[in-house]
Design an enzyme around this catalytic site. Structure first.
Site, PDB file in Angstrom:
ATOM      1  N   GLN A 160      17.473  15.031  -3.773  1.00 36.51           N
ATOM      2  CA  GLN A 160      16.595  13.865  -3.821  1.00 36.51           C
ATOM      3  C   GLN A 160      15.116  14.231  -3.802  1.00 36.51           C
ATOM      4  O   GLN A 160      14.698  15.177  -3.143  1.00 36.51           O
ATOM      5  CB  GLN A 160      16.915  12.964  -2.624  1.00 36.51           C
ATOM      6  CG  GLN A 160      18.335  12.431  -2.674  1.00 36.51           C
ATOM      7  CD  GLN A 160      18.654  11.484  -1.540  1.00 36.51           C
ATOM      8  OE1 GLN A 160      19.744  11.536  -1.000  1.00 36.51           O
ATOM      9  NE2 GLN A 160      17.723  10.626  -1.176  1.00 36.51           N
ATOM     10  N   VAL A 170       6.352   2.778  -2.575  1.00 33.20           N
ATOM     11  CA  VAL A 170       7.103   1.810  -3.380  1.00 33.20           C
ATOM     12  C   VAL A 170       6.222   0.600  -3.711  1.00 33.20           C
ATOM     13  O   VAL A 170       6.264   0.072  -4.823  1.00 33.20           O
ATOM     14  CB  VAL A 170       8.406   1.397  -2.665  1.00 33.20           C
ATOM     15  CG1 VAL A 170       9.076   0.237  -3.395  1.00 33.20           C
ATOM     16  CG2 VAL A 170       9.365   2.580  -2.582  1.00 33.20           C
ATOM     17  N   THR A 182       0.805  -1.229   0.000  1.00 38.12           N
ATOM     18  CA  THR A 182       0.000   0.000   0.000  1.00 38.12           C
ATOM     19  C   THR A 182       0.830   1.268   0.000  1.00 38.12           C
ATOM     20  O   THR A 182       0.296   2.340  -0.279  1.00 38.12           O
ATOM     21  CB  THR A 182      -0.950   0.033   1.220  1.00 38.12           C
ATOM     22  OG1 THR A 182      -0.148   0.006   2.407  1.00 38.12           O
ATOM     23  CG2 THR A 182      -1.908  -1.135   1.209  1.00 38.12           C
ATOM     24  N   HIS A 198      15.974  11.365  -8.599  1.00 37.56           N
ATOM     25  CA  HIS A 198      17.097  11.811  -7.776  1.00 37.56           C
ATOM     26  C   HIS A 198      18.216  12.306  -8.681  1.00 37.56           C
ATOM     27  O   HIS A 198      18.678  11.576  -9.569  1.00 37.56           O
ATOM     28  CB  HIS A 198      17.642  10.662  -6.928  1.00 37.56           C
ATOM     29  CG  HIS A 198      16.796  10.299  -5.755  1.00 37.56           C
ATOM     30  ND1 HIS A 198      15.605  10.923  -5.447  1.00 37.56           N
ATOM     31  CD2 HIS A 198      16.980   9.376  -4.757  1.00 37.56           C
ATOM     32  CE1 HIS A 198      15.096  10.391  -4.336  1.00 37.56           C
ATOM     33  NE2 HIS A 198      15.897   9.452  -3.906  1.00 37.56           N
ATOM     34  N   LYS A 249      24.827   5.064   3.501  1.00 35.07           N
ATOM     35  CA  LYS A 249      24.485   4.109   2.441  1.00 35.07           C
ATOM     36  C   LYS A 249      25.181   4.471   1.126  1.00 35.07           C
ATOM     37  O   LYS A 249      25.726   3.609   0.433  1.00 35.07           O
ATOM     38  CB  LYS A 249      22.969   4.082   2.211  1.00 35.07           C
ATOM     39  CG  LYS A 249      22.172   3.524   3.382  1.00 35.07           C
ATOM     40  CD  LYS A 249      20.673   3.659   3.124  1.00 35.07           C
ATOM     41  CE  LYS A 249      19.864   3.362   4.382  1.00 35.07           C
ATOM     42  NZ  LYS A 249      18.460   3.772   4.265  1.00 35.07           N
ATOM     43  N   CYS A 290      18.058   4.189  -3.414  1.00 36.31           N
ATOM     44  CA  CYS A 290      17.716   4.879  -4.663  1.00 36.31           C
ATOM     45  C   CYS A 290      18.784   5.876  -5.099  1.00 36.31           C
ATOM     46  O   CYS A 290      18.936   6.126  -6.295  1.00 36.31           O
ATOM     47  CB  CYS A 290      16.359   5.558  -4.551  1.00 36.31           C
ATOM     48  SG  CYS A 290      16.087   6.466  -3.022  1.00 36.31           S
ATOM     49  N   SER A 335       9.406  11.465  -3.190  1.00 31.40           N
ATOM     50  CA  SER A 335       8.869  10.111  -3.125  1.00 31.40           C
ATOM     51  C   SER A 335       9.861   9.151  -2.479  1.00 31.40           C
ATOM     52  O   SER A 335       9.469   8.076  -2.022  1.00 31.40           O
ATOM     53  CB  SER A 335       8.481   9.613  -4.524  1.00 31.40           C
ATOM     54  OG  SER A 335       9.589   9.660  -5.387  1.00 31.40           O
ATOM     55  N   ARG A 344      17.241  16.982   0.385  1.00 28.40           N
ATOM     56  CA  ARG A 344      15.881  16.781  -0.123  1.00 28.40           C
ATOM     57  C   ARG A 344      15.416  18.066  -0.804  1.00 28.40           C
ATOM     58  O   ARG A 344      15.594  19.152  -0.256  1.00 28.40           O
ATOM     59  CB  ARG A 344      14.943  16.466   1.046  1.00 28.40           C
ATOM     60  CG  ARG A 344      13.557  16.068   0.649  1.00 28.40           C
ATOM     61  CD  ARG A 344      13.458  14.660   0.133  1.00 28.40           C
ATOM     62  NE  ARG A 344      13.720  13.685   1.176  1.00 28.40           N
ATOM     63  CZ  ARG A 344      13.922  12.396   0.946  1.00 28.40           C
ATOM     64  NH1 ARG A 344      13.883  11.918  -0.290  1.00 28.40           N
ATOM     65  NH2 ARG A 344      14.188  11.568   1.935  1.00 28.40           N
ATOM     66  N   ASN A 367      13.877   7.462  -8.896  1.00 34.06           N
ATOM     67  CA  ASN A 367      14.115   6.816  -7.607  1.00 34.06           C
ATOM     68  C   ASN A 367      13.096   5.744  -7.226  1.00 34.06           C
ATOM     69  O   ASN A 367      13.429   4.818  -6.495  1.00 34.06           O
ATOM     70  CB  ASN A 367      14.186   7.856  -6.498  1.00 34.06           C
ATOM     71  CG  ASN A 367      12.934   8.684  -6.412  1.00 34.06           C
ATOM     72  OD1 ASN A 367      12.552   9.342  -7.374  1.00 34.06           O
ATOM     73  ND2 ASN A 367      12.270   8.641  -5.284  1.00 34.06           N
ATOM     74  N   THR A 368      11.869   5.817  -7.712  1.00 38.12           N
ATOM     75  CA  THR A 368      10.942   4.740  -7.350  1.00 38.12           C
ATOM     76  C   THR A 368      10.789   3.711  -8.470  1.00 38.12           C
ATOM     77  O   THR A 368      10.228   2.654  -8.257  1.00 38.12           O
ATOM     78  CB  THR A 368       9.554   5.263  -6.920  1.00 38.12           C
ATOM     79  OG1 THR A 368       8.935   5.914  -8.018  1.00 38.12           O
ATOM     80  CG2 THR A 368       9.664   6.210  -5.736  1.00 38.12           C
TER      81      THR A 368
END
Lengths: 351, 351, 351, 351
Positions: free
Chosen positions: D177, D16, D13, D243, D206, D150, D180, D236, D328-329
């Site tokens: 970025q 992603v 839901t 991104h 990361k 991402c 989302s 952001r 990114n998604t």
């Protein structure tokens, strides 16, 4: 491919001109053979002259085309799609019609003229017949066909089934209009960041008049304006594409909400226009959620040709409140002109 | 300083609570002695418990205050400014009034109650008298005084002089509301980027009713609602602060635009409220430019307490179109509650 | 008032010009006696010729001033603040200096010239001495004094204490720049909505060179560039005001984070510039939160003159990472020029 | 259709999860047979439980599916696509692998584990072999395969050809970025309007590590990390999707810009992954314009699977500056997991 109709795009480098190029890419009936631009652009490849602002890439064939001056003699086409500004359209479009081209114009210049159709194929395809009167009167073999202002477009599509069923008497309409409606560069970013502008130049008069012509009836070769009174407030908001209009409507024969919903859901384009290549599929979508339509989520419904209605609810002053969304540079501009051209080809009036 | 009235802010960590803290910093009459918050925040210094989202820095005195539970026994104050959500306000505000505090509430919970003033000091200061009826009926020595919804606020201030002069009969109003009206975190950024939302939960009913109470007359200790019918469409836009409302108005005695402009320009707050510390200076500004008011440029007029009107023009359906801007978290929320408290102190009703 | 120095603003109608007018309103030392503009604006009242885009209203005195041509003979002032574009500044500013005016320029045209100070009073006030060399060499009695590019400004202020304490060797800097840096109308809204632009024309070369001049030492009447190598990526983002720069720094004498923080916190402007009317109070703020500085929340720190640093943390490649925020049209443009003029008045070099 | 592999989406839901549903609609190899959600959603039709935030409408088959709990026993699938948050993924994903499913995870929970592939099929498809080691060591018949963060994704794709050709030694990277990336509701609108946030929680670590694993070599069944040092600043910005990363790179064997461009242009995915259904076509696009890539214009290149590079230019400190854009998604999340699953099916490791 050989049998496609050669067409030109006038003022092809601007934001509506780019939409024409994008939407005509791969069109089954039309083949772009000319792109015109301003003096600065003429002679350059379109790929260089045009600052492309759409997310889909510029078609290769367009990038290589050399930009032409906006003169009938320079353009070997049977149809011309016009993204010209109104003041230039007023001078130039008649010269193309005189030269025998069917001109499908997004400009406001000729919309109010008696013998010029103001056309939405899913609403008033019969008005296309005005071109015969136009040819007689003006003595040309081409024609000028206009599509309405981008804000009038969705509103008129949504009103058509309601007018048919219940008669629309009065309408309050307030627009929240996208930035692309102002062209490019258009609205300065400093004017719209963290802001809205309660003003769109010359827009309210158009929205208060154009739907009356399109909802009007053709009588003895003339359009009789629909007896609807509109009051419009037009506003600019920080949205890239998609004009939202909220409306309060009063009807001759007051329907309940259920009947309004049914009329909207049941509406289809007339047979002559319902299966044209650019016909909206479907013409109208009625959404049930309390917070739809929204520009970012709904503008591409039906490839940007569908009108999306929502927020149907009772109005304390008139009868019904609702919200209407329409993609302003697709259904409300380039896509609308192309749909009009398809209609006139279908009817044998151009081509 | 010793003589300042000790006050508390209920729900001080939210977006309206922060505005209370900011606007009460250095207030000449009120001294903040307590800040309350949710269970999660209680016991922490306000500077830690609160994610401050205003551009002016958090006052040092507030940063060091330990957040209290929202219970009358824990707060040593004579007045309480409430930024509570409606459902909690319904339970909690009466307990503070019962404990003898004057509660100045931004919540909608009690606005519609017959013995609770819904108050804009520059509009209906006489309605403050309802607190005496309230005290009799409820048997408490404190009181609850409410200010209207942020969208009703500017609209009502703009309508007051027109109602006095010409009688307002019907009003179509469409709002373009700022994000801060939804609190914090409130609207998700993904819902509003490149978008508008044609829906603000529960808002339209408030905007259609609240101005009628404030524009109503006090007769025999009760408010008789003004005979104005409102139709409201409320929308959310990508603006941080400042609610814009466009309106079409119909009057009992139809004025020309000049008369409307004069009435707006001439309006001043009644003597009892015109020189209070938070009084808007001036109450109303009428701008002549075709594209004003705009939220980013006009919301801080009169330190965010002034209502800015513009775009006065004729309406094809009713009489007059206009646009109204009001800062939703200053005039329309925290600043409004503080102005109300000042009025009741001035009138000797609390303090 | 009589004793204030008469000053002019060159190119007063643009976005930086407007900031000059705003910041000079009520200035204790300077009185604006002339506003110049383009041919289109000349002869009109400033209130008409200028599309004012700041939230604070235009001062009344400015609104009534008639816009002058940008010619020395037309302007009766002893100092001129220049918001001219670089190409025009290159021609016009020398003519004002020749006419005996002190020119405080926001343009890039003369920044790189050996005898022209590139000045931040809290960083390198001693460089002001270059004007004497300039006067000798050019044979004029006025002078040209420049302030750096808006992105170089905050970066250089933040680097100054670190260079003093530890010696800066190499710096990677990436900017996220506000829209107002591009002037008005500047960036088209369609280019920046739901977008960033990884390019600001001509900006990277400035950011890689200007700090070296300001951090350089004055030796024998010439500036010896600081031995720092910069690599800059400059980007445009959807922010109205406030340039954010993230930086990775390598030092001669590697400090720990605590020492870097101390150096930033301890820094004050030199005595000659620390108490001037426009001096930042304080020069630097170091914030501890993990997510600050942010443009909307921090740009107005110290009335827009303070540089805000944050996110101090170790760097895996160099020594330290940090983020720097500076208001680009206040500290980084108009406010910077005014601060420079105050310095030269204080030093007896102009006035 | 019968022969398609039954798959489930875990945490379907969220933002992603929705992308998984969208990208799996009509997938030639996979058929969604289960959608899982939180306790609140379980038992409801997905169409009700999910606030769909994508512009393309929710597929009908998904709307009707009843949301399942995220437990292996409840899901009849051979593969599971995981959009779980990291803390839940840590617990739950192993239980699915234990139950024999191939888990393709977008979560960070297991990326750093020695026997878990961190996989980009166009970069390091050979790392897929780690699943055999994983099965031996953990004693399960399923597996866990992860895709990178991402921001790491696009960066690593762009670095791969350069590492092959010239050896990458050091890289400064700064991200801008999209919203989302923070999920839904994620970033509050009040935090990002007219603003940027120089902080993305846990992101920099990361970005500084993940590319080293993917660019590393498989030696004796283990990944040897690439000898590249990264320094990352993550930010952001007000962009919905896409991104952007700007990078300065230092190489072992310093190439000129021409060579860098050639290496980027020449790169293709290895034969095993180049023609999978979700393979980017092409892997990389190098743009020549000075101001590209831009998120709004370039994120959908190659249906959102292509990495777009631009702004190639020399770097004063290292060797080369460039900008990299990746959706990114899509490429950076759901599309990446699906591409990974296709690779393992092709290699006969799952299915």
């Amino acid at each position: 491919m050989d049998s496609r109709i050669p067409v030109a795009v006038l003022a092809a480098t601007g934001s509506v001109g780019q939409r024409f190029v994008q939407l005509l890419d791969g069109h089954p009936w039309f083949e772009v053979v000319g792109l015109t631009g301003s003096d600065r652009a003429v002679g350059q490849p379109y790929g260089k002259a045009c600052r492309w602002i759409l997310a889909d890439p510029m078609p290769d064939w367009a990038a290589e085309m050399v930009v032409l001056p906006t003169l009938p003699g320079d353009v070997e086409a049977r149809l011309a799609f016009s993204a010209l500004p109104a003041d230039i359209a007023r001078q130039v479009e008649p010269s193309f019609a005189q030269a025998g081209l069917g001109v499908f114009s997004n400009a406001s210049a000729h919309r109010a003229e008696e013998d010029v159709p103001l056309l939405l194929p899913e609403v008033n395809p019969d008005h296309a017949a005005l071109v015969e009167k136009q040819r007689q009167k003006r003595g040309w073999t081409g024609c000028i066909v206009t599509n309405p202002n981008c804000t009038s477009t969705g509103l008129t599509v949504a009103l058509k089934p309601l007018q048919q069923a219940f008669g629309v008497k009065r309408a309050f309409v307030v627009s929240l209009q996208a930035l692309s409606g102002a062209g490019y560069p258009g609205v300065a970013s400093l004017d719209i960041i963290d802001n809205v502008i309660p003003y769109v130049r010359d827009e309210e008069a158009k929205v208060e008049w154009e739907p009356r012509k399109m909802l009007g009836s053709l009588e003895n070769g003339s359009v009789r304006l629909a007896d609807v009174i509109f009051s419009a407030h037009t506003n600019r908001v920080a949205v890239s594409d998609g004009h939202l209009v909220v409306a309060s409507l009063e009807f001759e024969h007051r329907p309940d909400l259920e009947q309004v919903a049914s009329a909207l859901r049941a509406y289809t384009a007339p047979p002559v226009s319902c299966d044209l290549p650019s016909a909206p599929r479907p013409v109208l979508v009625l959404r049930d959620e309390p917070d739809r339509p929204q520009p970012r989520l709904d503008r591409m419904t039906g490839k940007g040709m569908t009108t999306v209605v929502g927020r149907l609810r009772p109005d304390p002053l008139f009868d019904v409140k609702m919200a209407v969304l329409s993609h302003n540079t697709i259904r409300g501009a380039a896509g609308g002109s192309i749909y009009n051209a398809e209609l006139l080809v279908r009817m044998g009036l151009v081509g």
